[in-house]
Every structure is written in structure tokens, then in C-alpha cells.
Write a protein that holds these residues in place. Sequence first.
Motif, PDB file in Angstrom:
ATOM      1  N   PHE A  50       0.839  -1.180   0.128  1.00  0.00           N
ATOM      2  CA  PHE A  50      -0.028  -0.013  -0.286  1.00  0.00           C
ATOM      3  C   PHE A  50       0.967   1.005  -0.078  1.00  0.00           C
ATOM      4  O   PHE A  50       0.702   2.318  -0.744  1.00  0.00           O
ATOM      5  N   ALA A  51       1.906   1.236   0.812  1.00  0.00           N
ATOM      6  CA  ALA A  51       2.847   2.468   1.163  1.00  0.00           C
ATOM      7  C   ALA A  51       3.461   2.699  -0.241  1.00  0.00           C
ATOM      8  O   ALA A  51       3.636   3.911  -0.628  1.00  0.00           O
ATOM      9  N   LEU A  52       3.840   1.709  -0.831  1.00  0.00           N
ATOM     10  CA  LEU A  52       4.972   1.702  -2.151  1.00  0.00           C
ATOM     11  C   LEU A  52       3.874   2.407  -3.252  1.00  0.00           C
ATOM     12  O   LEU A  52       4.300   3.347  -4.057  1.00  0.00           O
ATOM     13  N   LEU A  53       2.707   1.805  -3.467  1.00  0.00           N
ATOM     14  CA  LEU A  53       1.612   2.138  -4.458  1.00  0.00           C
ATOM     15  C   LEU A  53       1.033   3.479  -4.511  1.00  0.00           C
ATOM     16  O   LEU A  53       0.871   4.179  -5.341  1.00  0.00           O
ATOM     17  N   THR A  54       1.019   3.948  -3.142  1.00  0.00           N
ATOM     18  CA  THR A  54       0.268   5.419  -3.057  1.00  0.00           C
ATOM     19  C   THR A  54       1.448   6.401  -2.909  1.00  0.00           C
ATOM     20  O   THR A  54       0.820   7.644  -2.691  1.00  0.00           O
ATOM     21  N   THR A  55       2.816   5.927  -2.735  1.00  0.00           N
ATOM     22  CA  THR A  55       3.889   6.847  -2.785  1.00  0.00           C
ATOM     23  C   THR A  55       4.646   7.034  -3.844  1.00  0.00           C
ATOM     24  O   THR A  55       4.946   8.238  -4.323  1.00  0.00           O
ATOM     25  N   LEU A  56       4.725   5.920  -4.732  1.00  0.00           N
ATOM     26  CA  LEU A  56       5.637   6.209  -5.995  1.00  0.00           C
ATOM     27  C   LEU A  56       4.682   6.959  -7.119  1.00  0.00           C
ATOM     28  O   LEU A  56       3.530   6.694  -6.822  1.00  0.00           O
ATOM     29  N   PRO A  57       5.518   7.233  -8.230  1.00  0.00           N
ATOM     30  CA  PRO A  57       4.760   8.092  -9.338  1.00  0.00           C
ATOM     31  C   PRO A  57       3.982   7.431 -10.024  1.00  0.00           C
ATOM     32  O   PRO A  57       3.061   7.786 -10.748  1.00  0.00           O
ATOM     33  N   TRP A  58       4.007   5.979 -10.076  1.00  0.00           N
ATOM     34  CA  TRP A  58       3.274   5.100 -10.750  1.00  0.00           C
ATOM     35  C   TRP A  58       1.767   5.730 -11.019  1.00  0.00           C
ATOM     36  O   TRP A  58       1.312   5.710 -12.052  1.00  0.00           O
ATOM     37  N   PHE A  59       1.150   5.512 -10.213  1.00  0.00           N
ATOM     38  CA  PHE A  59      -0.596   6.057 -10.051  1.00  0.00           C
ATOM     39  C   PHE A  59      -0.596   7.604  -9.451  1.00  0.00           C
ATOM     40  O   PHE A  59      -1.598   8.107  -9.091  1.00  0.00           O
ATOM     41  N   GLU A  60       0.582   8.363  -9.679  1.00  0.00           N
ATOM     42  CA  GLU A  60       0.421   9.723  -9.183  1.00  0.00           C
ATOM     43  C   GLU A  60       0.514   9.972  -7.773  1.00  0.00           C
ATOM     44  O   GLU A  60      -0.295  10.816  -7.386  1.00  0.00           O
ATOM     45  N   GLY A  61       1.276   9.011  -7.125  1.00  0.00           N
ATOM     46  CA  GLY A  61       0.861   9.139  -5.594  1.00  0.00           C
ATOM     47  C   GLY A  61       1.922  10.356  -5.197  1.00  0.00           C
ATOM     48  O   GLY A  61       1.789  10.467  -4.074  1.00  0.00           O
ATOM     49  N   HIS A  62       2.473  10.607  -6.164  1.00  0.00           N
ATOM     50  CA  HIS A  62       3.501  12.137  -5.630  1.00  0.00           C
ATOM     51  C   HIS A  62       2.720  13.310  -5.785  1.00  0.00           C
ATOM     52  O   HIS A  62       3.115  14.652  -5.335  1.00  0.00           O
ATOM     53  N   ILE A  63       1.267  13.266  -6.214  1.00  0.00           N
ATOM     54  CA  ILE A  63       0.571  14.409  -6.591  1.00  0.00           C
ATOM     55  C   ILE A  63      -0.416  14.668  -5.496  1.00  0.00           C
ATOM     56  O   ILE A  63      -1.252  13.319  -5.255  1.00  0.00           O
ATOM     57  N   ALA A  64      -0.876  15.679  -4.863  1.00  0.00           N
ATOM     58  CA  ALA A  64      -1.846  15.783  -4.084  1.00  0.00           C
ATOM     59  C   ALA A  64      -3.280  15.665  -4.599  1.00  0.00           C
ATOM     60  O   ALA A  64      -3.925  16.680  -4.481  1.00  0.00           O
ATOM     61  N   ASN A  65      -3.517  14.572  -5.139  1.00  0.00           N
ATOM     62  CA  ASN A  65      -4.731  14.339  -5.615  1.00  0.00           C
ATOM     63  C   ASN A  65      -5.983  14.168  -4.544  1.00  0.00           C
ATOM     64  O   ASN A  65      -5.757  13.744  -3.292  1.00  0.00           O
ATOM     65  N   GLY A  66      -7.042  14.388  -5.026  1.00  0.00           N
ATOM     66  CA  GLY A  66      -8.503  14.208  -4.047  1.00  0.00           C
ATOM     67  C   GLY A  66      -8.496  12.812  -3.520  1.00  0.00           C
ATOM     68  O   GLY A  66      -8.955  12.626  -2.444  1.00  0.00           O
ATOM     69  N   GLU A  67      -8.388  11.917  -4.505  1.00  0.00           N
ATOM     70  CA  GLU A  67      -8.522  10.490  -4.117  1.00  0.00           C
ATOM     71  C   GLU A  67      -7.451   9.939  -2.730  1.00  0.00           C
ATOM     72  O   GLU A  67      -8.055   9.260  -2.012  1.00  0.00           O
ATOM     73  N   LEU A  68      -6.330  10.680  -2.724  1.00  0.00           N
ATOM     74  CA  LEU A  68      -5.399  10.175  -1.550  1.00  0.00           C
ATOM     75  C   LEU A  68      -6.192  11.230  -0.407  1.00  0.00           C
ATOM     76  O   LEU A  68      -6.060  10.665   0.868  1.00  0.00           O
TER      77      LEU A  68
END
Length: 505
Positions: free
Chosen positions: A114-132
Amino acid sequence: MRRLLPFLQKHEALLIVLVVLIFLRIPNLFEPYWYGDEAIYLTVGTAMRHGAVLYRDIIDHKTPIIYIFAMVPSEFWFKFLFLNWMVITTSLFYSICSRLFSSMKQTIVAVSIFALLTTLPWFEGHIANGELFVMGFILAGMALFVRSSLFAAFEKGKTSFVVEPFRMFLVGICMSLGILTKVPAVFDVAAIVPVFGFVFLRSFNLKNFRSLLSSGILIWIGLFVPIILSIAYFAWQHGLADYAQFGFLYNFRYSKEFSIPVTQPLLQFLFTMPGKLLIVGIFGFSTLILQKFMRPMFRFILLWFTLSLFASLLSSRPYPHYFLQMLPAFSLLVVALFSKNYIVEKLAGVSALFLGIGALFLLHVGLYSIRDYYSNFLQFATHRISAIEYRDRFNPLMNDTYAVAQNIRETTKPKDKIFIWGTNPMLYALSRRDPAGRFTVSFHIKDFNAYQETMASIEQTQPPVIILMNDENGKFDAFYAYLQKNYVMSKRLPTMTVYRRVVWK
């Protein structure tokens, strides 16, 4: 310290994951104003800080909480808030995993995924998106729910449980805050409904029914209290109709405006709303008729995953950040598949994962490059590239945007408004100037046919600076006529042209 040390030792693995998470997010704090959605949030948040009422005076098409988060002074502070939010969110996910899995090893594997997939850029985890931001609220609600006596009764095959009014009310509150951050969170809320159904079907008796009804009502009250308060606020601010139109109703329109890149008739059907509902229904029915061959915990995770996948595919758009919503349940499902050697569970879990991964390929979802992202930051941090080149690698608009923003800050007053015809909300956010109208990007003006309204706002505010994006080809005759009459070209850059208002004497 004597009390703190045992706690740290008990959760040592989580602390290691959080340290890695923070380390991986350090580059986030140095990103420029490059990403459109973030810039829109910051533009709206800045306008709200200046006294604008959301939806009535400044518009985007998400529910309100994301813009409250964006009422920060700058991109850096938005990213810093985001970093801390994800530390809390990951800790909440750890709490859920430690309740669902009996093994600490399984918990840590799930949390690490979970931490890797929501942190690394693959799914835009580096961007402050509403989903996060949504994820934090949803996982808070889930952490409370999975530790309830109701969930324990579901998991252990019991037919009775103790109603916990305050806990269930808090579950509803947390879930509601998720919906008020972004509407698709409602599908995560739906994941708790089957738990009620399974417990009810286990025993048809009045006591069981009353307990379930009471718990359900308490969650519903919790769900509606924040929403009703938000409705009351916007009614008080004379913006209720705008809140309904832009905060909620636009989401239904948005989910229908994208065509999928597949031609096979069956696949086309499966990406329609009836097709997606059919898939969710098949998995729901399977967990009911095959419940003797599936653990309750697995059924809960499987249904949560299918519902969150449905939410990710609501508009069938190939945006990586849409798939962030399915990652909590995805991480749980991957670990649950290998925790027991139950063939029915493996077939169901693999089928669900196949659908999720298959959707990524069929929609041609372009995942961000991890290597490029961290390599770019490392070169910047070691002074092998300049700040200008670093920013330009994120977005080719950056050089012109930063130069024009600095000029606007130096030559206009903080209360002055500017207008951008085109799509560059980064310039609003970076210059810290509000739009001369309710809309932050030209495609919203086009979507809502708001040409007349926008023109009236320009004429009323008389912005000292107007920026015309060079790639904007939309027809807006009244605007171009007004621009030609009242403004002179000040500077022409590769991506935009700056116009200054003529002061007639």
C-alpha cells in the motif's frame, strides 16, 4: 519514555515503513507548480482565503473539503500537508490490516504494498490528488468499522452483537467527510453494506434485526450530518444551487463523457454502467452462494475491491490517479490470496485482480516513470541541472509560467484579478492572483457555456493583465474584441502572450 518504548517496539515495522515513505516523499516538497489539478485546488483555496465563497464565486467540480485543504500559502505547504496526511493514512491502513490479518508478517506485507503504490509516481502518488485525501477519511471509517462488535459477529459467524452508537456514528462521519472530498468515495462506503446483509441472513430474528437497524441508522445519521451542515452553509451563503450543480451533479455528467479505446462489443458493454454493475453483482452473488467456501474476512475484502474498482472505472478515463481508490483493497486482496490455500478464494481473488489489471491495459493507462522522477530530483539536488531545467522537465509551461507570475506579482496589487484564456491554472496559483470570474480554466467555461457570464466578470473587474495561451483555439468573439479594444500586447512568449490594460486619459 518507559511507556513510549514498548509502543515503538510493538510497531517497529510500521515505523520503518513510515520512515521509508517520508524519505520517498522528500522530492514531492520540491516540485514546481506544474500539475493542473493541484494548481486548480490552490487557485480555489487562495480565492477562498481572500473571501470568495466556493461555487458561488469560484468554481471547480469536486466536493468542498479538498479546497479547504488547499487554503494554504503555497505549493510547498500543500505538499507538506499532503505528506503528513499520507503518514496518517498509512497508519490507519496498518490498523485495518492488523485487525484483518492474524500474522504480523501479512500485515507488514500489505502495508508495504500500500505505502509503495500510494507513494511512488506510478499512480500519481506524488501528487496531492483528491483520491488520496479521500483515502484518509475512508480508512479512518474502515478502521473503526472492522473493530466493531458487528464486524466481529460477521467474522466469527455469530448472530448477535452489541450496538455501539458512538462508534457507528463516527464511522458515518468519517465516510461522509470522504464523500465531501470526492463523490466516488460513496462506493467505499457501500463496502460495509454486505456485512449487514450477511449477518442478517445468518439469523432471521427480531433482536438481530433491531441491532442491525440501529447500527445502520447511526451510520446514516453520521453520513448525513456533515452533508446537511455543508448544505446549510451554502444556503446561508446564497450558493446552494451552485453547490448542487458543481459540487455534486456535474459528477454524473463527467462520468458519461469519455469514449473507451476498445471496439470489441463485449468489452464495450462491460465498460458501460450496466456492464460494470453486472460484474459487481456477479461478485456479490458469488460471495453469498459460496460463503461456505470463503472466509468472511476474504468476502469483505473481495467486495471492497470490486466496489472500489467500479469507482475507479466510473468514467472509464485512463487517468492513473483514478485507480488510487482501489489500492487499499488491492493490497489487502493480494495478501489475503496467499494467506490460506482455499481454491475458491484463489479463483475469485485472481479473477478480480485480473479485471483490475486488465482494465489498466485496455484503457491504456499511462503510469508515471519512477526512474525519471527520482533521477530528475537527484540531478537537481546535486546541482547537475538548474532549477529552470528541473521545472521544465515536469511541464514545458514552467519557464514561461514562472517568469510571467513573477512579473505579475511585481506589477500588480495583491487584490488585483487577472484572466487567463486557456488552460494554465498554475499561473493563477503561482502569481497568487484570483481569476477575473468564477472559472479557472477555459474548458470549464466551454463545458458550462459560461461565455456571457465570464465576459461580464471581465468587464466588471477590468483585470490589469490578461494572458492568452498560444494553444487556445476556442471561439470567444466578445472576449477577443474586448481584448483588442482595451489591451496592448506586452510580451509574447513561446507558450503564452501577455496583455496589459490600456489606461485611457
